[in-house]
Design a protein around this motif. Structure first.
Motif, short mmCIF file in Angstrom:
data_model
loop_
_atom_site.label_atom_id
_atom_site.label_comp_id
_atom_site.label_asym_id
_atom_site.label_seq_id
_atom_site.Cartn_x
_atom_site.Cartn_y
_atom_site.Cartn_z
N TYR A 333 -5.87 2.80 3.58
CA TYR A 333 -4.36 3.13 4.06
C TYR A 333 -3.50 3.24 2.70
O TYR A 333 -3.78 2.53 1.71
N PRO A 334 -2.36 4.02 2.77
CA PRO A 334 -1.62 4.17 1.54
C PRO A 334 -0.85 2.65 1.17
O PRO A 334 -0.14 2.39 1.80
N PHE A 335 -1.20 2.02 0.10
CA PHE A 335 -0.55 0.91 -0.52
C PHE A 335 -0.68 1.01 -1.95
O PHE A 335 -1.40 1.46 -2.53
N SER A 336 0.35 0.24 -2.55
CA SER A 336 0.51 0.05 -4.02
C SER A 336 0.22 -1.30 -4.21
O SER A 336 0.45 -2.20 -3.58
N ILE A 337 -0.20 -1.79 -5.51
CA ILE A 337 -0.30 -3.18 -5.84
C ILE A 337 1.03 -3.52 -6.75
O ILE A 337 1.24 -2.69 -7.74
N ASN A 338 1.62 -4.59 -6.58
CA ASN A 338 2.73 -4.91 -7.02
C ASN A 338 2.95 -6.47 -7.64
O ASN A 338 2.20 -7.13 -6.94
N LEU A 371 -4.45 3.29 -7.71
CA LEU A 371 -3.28 3.77 -8.47
C LEU A 371 -2.77 4.90 -8.38
O LEU A 371 -1.60 5.37 -8.05
N VAL A 372 -3.75 6.20 -8.48
CA VAL A 372 -3.29 7.36 -8.48
C VAL A 372 -2.82 7.74 -7.09
O VAL A 372 -1.76 8.39 -6.94
N ARG A 373 -3.34 7.23 -5.93
CA ARG A 373 -2.55 7.46 -4.57
C ARG A 373 -1.20 6.84 -4.49
O ARG A 373 -0.25 7.33 -3.84
N SER A 374 -0.88 5.69 -5.35
CA SER A 374 0.30 5.01 -5.13
C SER A 374 1.32 5.99 -5.86
O SER A 374 2.45 5.74 -5.71
N ILE A 375 0.99 6.87 -6.85
CA ILE A 375 2.07 7.69 -7.61
C ILE A 375 2.88 8.56 -6.43
O ILE A 375 4.01 8.89 -6.42
#
Length: 408
Positions: A333-338, A371-375
């Motif tokens: 699923y599309p997500f980013s780490i923050n 990481l790359v997908r979060s861009i």
């Protein structure tokens, strides 16, 4: 330091959910409080020593008391300490330095415009306006970005180990609306964002945050539609408190309202969702079929849900019981780490990546994929800058993996 920790540290990272005030250094907050005669709550500084030992970073323990209610109590003290332009400048510079030193290549800081004193030592003198508040942050961001680019060029020209040179940090700003405020205050912030974004390209979006038990997204929805109509990206905090399982099965009116609010957020389809932790299966299935990228804040989630308390403060064990992240990882699923509030939760983006990797047994390639997908989720308004950033990160990771003798 173990190889995975080194990899997370040197990885050029992306931060998409960082509150300006919440990212204040603990030491700075204590100093500003002393200068302004503000007595901070004891829970803010509880167990502080364990978070300033480099050896503790990899062990990933946090025994501070940080329930959702306690966090908002702590947040209420920060504006009393960051109450003038002098302190605003200081924390903005320090926060950008901290992200840069943590090898973050792109950061979107978020804050609600405020009226501040020029200098707390002279309270009888004039105040800065909300527009001047934003301009102060943008000026620092612009200067910092130029300095970072110059540093990177200088270091690349003189270094043999070019893969160890940090990419220049690209800082951007999201204008916040506090959901506990009035519609009129929210409208003022949205109008300010729209107006200032016309001449400041580093204002990239707007967001709704604040105490999730106050007011309702639907009150502010027309304002966020207006921002969207003017070309600004939108992020909405969502799913931070329990909801009913569906439209009809709960007798608790508060849970029903929470469910209806989340459903309204998903129907609005913002560009990103903040947290999205406590969604019932019916709404999570809706998201799975029509994904909206999620800003995941691992340590914040574990702490506010008090998941680590059952494991002696172990963030790793607490993270294993995260209500959604395991599923997001399995399904890509599309997500980013923050980080959310790095100062309040005593964390860094390096620690967040390391925590997720250890809790879910992820490889370096798995982390790189996240990481790359979060861009693709960033709010940067320039297609050229986005493409250049992605290429730079991929090139740097390629060199990093070769230097660590890793196979593709």
């Amino acid at each position: 330091m173990e190889s995975l920790h080194i990899f997370c540290k040197q990885l050029p990272k992306i931060e998409l959910h960082a509150h300006l005030n919440g990212s204040i250094r603990e030491t700075t907050l204590v100093q500003l409080a002393a200068e302004r005669s503000v007595t901070l709550p004891t829970k803010l500084l509880q167990h502080a020593a364990e978070h300033h030992d480099p050896d503790r970073e990899a062990s990933l323990f946090n025994t501070k008391s940080r329930s959702l209610e306690e966090c908002f109590e702590i947040f209420s003290y920060i504006p009393r300490c960051v109450n003038d332009v002098v302190s605003l400048k200081r924390i903005t510079v320090e926060i950008l330095e901290d992200f840069a030193n943590d090898t973050v290549a792109y950061v979107e800081l978020r804050t609600g415009p405020k009226v501040l004193l020029i200098d707390h030592k002279f309270p009888e003198e004039r105040y800065c306006t909300k527009e001047q508040y934003v301009e102060t942050i943008l000026d620092i961001m612009n200067s910092f970005e130029v300095q970072e680019q110059e540093r990177c060029v200088r270091e690349l020209s003189s270094s043999k180990n070019k893969h160890l040179i940090r990419l220049p940090l690209v800082p951007r700003l999201i204008i916040s609306v506090d959901r506990s405020g009035t519609f009129e205050k929210a409208e003022e912030n949205i109008n300010l964002a729209i107006r200032m974004a016309k001449s400041h390209t580093n204002i990239v979006g707007v967001e709704l945050g604040g105490n999730p038990t106050r007011n309702d997204f639907r009150l502010f929805e027309p304002l966020f539609q207006k921002a969207r109509d003017h070309g600004l990206k939108v992020s909405i905090h969502c799913g931070e408190i329990p909801t009913a399982l569906n439209d009809s099965e709960s007798s608790d009116p508060i849970m029903k309202v929470a469910y209806e609010e989340v459903k309204a957020v998903l129907n609005f389809r913002p560009d990103r969702l903040g947290h999205a932790l406590l969604l019932p299966d019916s709404l999570m299935e809706k998201l799975m079929s029509q994904p909206i990228p999620i800003e995941c804040c691992p340590t914040s989630n574990v702490m506010t849900l008090e998941l680590a308390l059952h494991y002696g403060g172990s963030l790793v064990d607490g993270m294993k019981t995260h209500p959604q992240l395991g599923q997001w990882i399995r399904t890509r699923y599309p997500f980013s780490i923050n980080t959310d509030d790095s100062g309040i939760f005593c964390t860094t983006l390096t620690k967040e990546f390391l925590l997720v990797a250890k809790a879910f047994h992820l490889s370096e390639d798995d982390l790189l994929d996240i990481l790359v997908r979060s861009i693709d989720h960033i709010f940067e308004r320039s297609i050229l800058i986005t493409a250049k950033l992605k290429m730079s990160i991929l090139d740097r990771v390629d060199a990093l993996k070769r230097s660590l003798n890793k196979e593709y």
